[in-house]
Design a protein around this motif. Structure first.
Motif, PDB file in Angstrom:
ATOM      1  N   LEU A   1      17.357  21.590  45.842  1.00  0.00           N
ATOM      2  CA  LEU A   1      18.892  21.347  45.343  1.00  0.00           C
ATOM      3  C   LEU A   1      19.073  20.142  44.628  1.00  0.00           C
ATOM      4  N   PHE A   2      18.748  18.889  45.474  1.00  0.00           N
ATOM      5  CA  PHE A   2      18.810  17.720  45.128  1.00  0.00           C
ATOM      6  C   PHE A   2      18.198  17.432  43.729  1.00  0.00           C
ATOM      7  N   TYR A   3      16.936  17.950  43.558  1.00  0.00           N
ATOM      8  CA  TYR A   3      16.328  17.697  42.255  1.00  0.00           C
ATOM      9  C   TYR A   3      16.831  18.746  41.084  1.00  0.00           C
ATOM     10  N   ALA A   4      17.516  19.857  41.472  1.00  0.00           N
ATOM     11  CA  ALA A   4      17.938  20.701  40.446  1.00  0.00           C
ATOM     12  C   ALA A   4      19.149  20.015  39.846  1.00  0.00           C
ATOM     13  N   TYR A   5      20.133  19.511  40.998  1.00  0.00           N
ATOM     14  CA  TYR A   5      21.289  18.811  40.475  1.00  0.00           C
ATOM     15  C   TYR A   5      20.824  17.914  39.687  1.00  0.00           C
TER      16      TYR A   5
ATOM     17  N   PRO B   1       8.920  19.643  42.082  1.00  0.00           N
ATOM     18  CA  PRO B   1       9.161  18.617  40.861  1.00  0.00           C
ATOM     19  C   PRO B   1       7.870  17.988  40.632  1.00  0.00           C
ATOM     20  N   GLY B   2       7.647  17.640  39.506  1.00  0.00           N
ATOM     21  CA  GLY B   2       6.389  16.778  38.920  1.00  0.00           C
ATOM     22  C   GLY B   2       6.663  15.312  38.913  1.00  0.00           C
TER      23      GLY B   2
ATOM     24  N   LEU C   1      11.496  15.030  35.868  1.00  0.00           N
ATOM     25  CA  LEU C   1      12.052  16.023  36.256  1.00  0.00           C
ATOM     26  C   LEU C   1      11.478  17.399  35.751  1.00  0.00           C
ATOM     27  N   TYR C   2      11.172  17.110  34.783  1.00  0.00           N
ATOM     28  CA  TYR C   2      10.807  18.604  33.952  1.00  0.00           C
ATOM     29  C   TYR C   2       9.551  19.103  33.839  1.00  0.00           C
ATOM     30  N   ASP C   3       8.588  18.246  34.852  1.00  0.00           N
ATOM     31  CA  ASP C   3       7.231  18.913  34.967  1.00  0.00           C
ATOM     32  C   ASP C   3       7.526  19.347  36.443  1.00  0.00           C
ATOM     33  N   ILE C   4       6.781  20.309  36.509  1.00  0.00           N
ATOM     34  CA  ILE C   4       6.597  21.194  37.870  1.00  0.00           C
ATOM     35  C   ILE C   4       4.780  21.244  38.153  1.00  0.00           C
ATOM     36  N   LYS C   5       4.703  21.030  39.438  1.00  0.00           N
ATOM     37  CA  LYS C   5       3.334  21.100  39.939  1.00  0.00           C
ATOM     38  C   LYS C   5       3.272  21.739  41.363  1.00  0.00           C
ATOM     39  N   CYS C   6       2.050  21.974  41.630  1.00  0.00           N
ATOM     40  CA  CYS C   6       1.960  22.865  42.869  1.00  0.00           C
ATOM     41  C   CYS C   6       1.977  21.741  44.112  1.00  0.00           C
TER      42      CYS C   6
ATOM     43  N   TRP D   1      -2.770  22.772  39.460  1.00  0.00           N
ATOM     44  CA  TRP D   1      -1.635  23.314  38.529  1.00  0.00           C
ATOM     45  C   TRP D   1      -0.514  22.422  38.086  1.00  0.00           C
ATOM     46  N   ILE D   2      -0.146  22.384  36.910  1.00  0.00           N
ATOM     47  CA  ILE D   2       0.999  21.593  36.587  1.00  0.00           C
ATOM     48  C   ILE D   2       1.599  22.418  35.217  1.00  0.00           C
ATOM     49  N   GLN D   3       2.773  22.356  35.184  1.00  0.00           N
ATOM     50  CA  GLN D   3       3.657  22.798  33.783  1.00  0.00           C
ATOM     51  C   GLN D   3       4.583  21.712  33.503  1.00  0.00           C
TER      52      GLN D   3
END
Length: 301
Positions: free
Chosen positions: A67-71, A195-196, A126-131, A138-140
């Motif tokens: 929630l914190f990082y989505a904000y 979050p990455g 904030l716009y990289d996503i990892k496992c 894995w990373i997006q």
């Protein structure tokens, strides 16, 4: 010797400088409306914001951390690069021997068209996503979904007429988000997507660190900008001493830079400007980047 805040003396130093390094912190993005989450007022709901930036916090309550990082993702998507971001990007385009190290994860420097080859995002994005599974790689890159997933929709609400967001009220009850409501890694199917960004206690990317060291050690440095940061977080803060040893004069641009408690850091020949970087960087860099046009951009002459 010129005063530490003599703009004309700085311009003379800038004109004679070739290899320039910059270290940027959250203060660079403050004028874009993004909170720093450090120091006084660095709280989110009733949490010390830095306490949410840990692996332990994510394991304990991944929903709250998300929630914190989505904000933060939502705020940064709505924000625009300010003149400070654009001035640094213009300097990079005009000087291939300029390297910028940013601690910011907000993506505003890339959006200001800062050349990627001259920008190192020390703490990720904030716009990289990892496992979250440490054994999975894995990373997006570049996920700009807002909200990131349905359960995080309360963090992406825009309130009318400047009304406060209920999520930010520590007395407003927030529905607990379970692990089952958060996306799992599509590769290992075990870890949660996270979050990455680099959390406290985690190492910076080793390949990136090697690239920075190789660049710094290739030739002596002329100047190092320290912009919008108190330079207290290592290893980023360590680059200041490394740059000094490579010959660089240090140029600090931060609202507190000329406070008595900060001036002891200013060596003879260094500069310190107690100003907002968004306001002052275009002025300081004007001999190299020129004046902005009507759109606020610095065009090549």
């Amino acid at each position: 010797m010129a005063a530490h805040n003599d703009v004309e003396a700085f311009h003379q130093a800038l004109r004679s400088s070739r290899r320039i390094l910059a270290l940027c912190g959250a203060g660079l993005s403050a004028s874009s409306g993004l909170p720093t989450f450090r120091g006084a007022g660095g709280y989110w709901r009733n949490y010390d914001a830095t306490s949410l930036a840990t692996v332990r916090a994510f394991r304990t309550d991944p929903g709250m951390v998300w929630l914190f990082y989505a904000y933060r993702r939502h705020l940064a998507l709505k924000a625009e690069p300010n003149p400070g971001h654009r001035a640094l990007a213009a300097l990079a385009r005009r000087n291939l021997d300029f390297m910028c190290l940013t601690q910011n994860v907000d993506n505003l420097s890339p959006r200001a068209q800062h050349p990627s080859s001259q920008l190192k995002c020390l703490h990720g994005s904030l716009y990289d996503i990892k496992c979250s599974n440490e054994s999975c790689d894995w990373i997006q890159r570049g996920n700009f979904d807002d909200p990131f997933c349905a359960a995080l929709a309360p963090a992406s609400v825009d309130m009318p007429n400047g009304e406060p967001l209920p999520l930010l009220d520590p007395y407003h009850r927030v529905k607990h988000i379970t692990e089952d409501e958060l996306p799992k890694c599509p590769k290992c199917h075990r870890g949660l997507q996270r979050p990455g960004v680099v959390w406290f206690g985690e190492d910076l990317d080793s390949a990136m660190m090697m690239d920075i060291s190789a660049w710094m050690n290739a030739e002596p440095l002329d100047l190092m900008f320290v912009i919008g940061t108190s330079a207290q977080v290592y290893p980023a803060a360590g680059y200041i001493d490394k740059a000094r040893k490579r010959g660089a004069r240090i140029v600090t641009i931060n609202p507190e830079a000329e406070d008595e408690a900060e001036m002891f850091k200013v060596n003879p020949g260094d500069f310190a400007f107690g100003k907002d970087a968004a306001e002052y960087l275009p002025l300081l860099l004007e001999p190299i980047i020129g004046k902005p046009n009507a759109d606020g951009e610095f065009e090549m002459s």
